[in-house]
Design a protein around this motif. Structure first.
Motif, PDB file in Angstrom:
ATOM      1  N   ASP A   1       0.868  -1.168   0.000  1.00 22.25           N
ATOM      2  CA  ASP A   1       0.000   0.000   0.000  1.00 22.25           C
ATOM      3  C   ASP A   1       0.910   1.224   0.000  1.00 22.25           C
ATOM      4  OD1 ASP A   1      -1.713   2.100   0.455  1.00 22.25           O
ATOM      5  OD2 ASP A   1      -2.771   1.151   2.112  1.00 22.25           O
TER       6      ASP A   1
ATOM      7  N   TRP B   1      -6.671  -7.721   9.071  1.00 21.37           N
ATOM      8  CA  TRP B   1      -7.320  -6.989   7.981  1.00 21.37           C
ATOM      9  C   TRP B   1      -8.245  -5.905   8.539  1.00 21.37           C
ATOM     10  CZ3 TRP B   1      -6.076  -5.969   3.331  1.00 21.37           C
ATOM     11  CH2 TRP B   1      -6.986  -5.379   2.471  1.00 21.37           C
TER      12      TRP B   1
ATOM     13  N   SER C   1      -7.827  -8.199   0.143  1.00 15.89           N
ATOM     14  CA  SER C   1      -8.389  -7.060  -0.571  1.00 15.89           C
ATOM     15  C   SER C   1      -9.418  -7.502  -1.613  1.00 15.89           C
ATOM     16  CB  SER C   1      -7.268  -6.261  -1.232  1.00 15.89           C
ATOM     17  OG  SER C   1      -7.785  -5.200  -1.987  1.00 15.89           O
TER      18      SER C   1
END
Length: 112
Positions: free
Chosen positions: A13, A78, A43
């Motif tokens: 990221d 997550w 994701s």
């Protein structure tokens, strides 16, 4: 039986963590490793680009939708990542409120 969270790509990221997950300080070493290894699958499952195949992936999607509390390391990591990147940005303004002056203080332009 197929494995869960398989991905051929490492997850990065660069927008929120340009130096990597482990160097930013938000995640433990283990969490950073989980994000790098499985983050792409996380994701894709979270966004709906990928359908869950295993029971573990189906539960993960349920957690992402807010139907269950995170229980596994993958789920907790997550959820933590998503909370970090989606928290509202704080901002400060300099706008026209009344100045906060203590009337008991003596202000003068004369130097002593």
């Amino acid at each position: 039986m197929s494995e869960s969270f398989i991905s051929n790509q490492r997850f990065f990221d660069n927008k929120n963590y340009p130096r990597g997950f482990s160097r930013h300080g938000d995640f433990t070493i283990k969490e950073a490793q989980l994000l790098e290894k499985f983050g792409q699958a996380f994701s894709e499952l979270d966004s709906g680009k990928r359908e869950p195949v295993t029971t573990e992936e189906k539960v993960f999607v349920s957690v992402c939708r807010g139907n269950q509390m995170p229980a596994t390391e993958n789920e907790k990591t997550w959820v933590k990542y998503m909370a970090r990147i989606n928290k509202p940005k704080r901002f400060h303004t300099l706008s026209g409120g009344k100045p906060q002056i203590d009337p008991s203080e003596d202000f003068s332009d004369v130097d002593d």
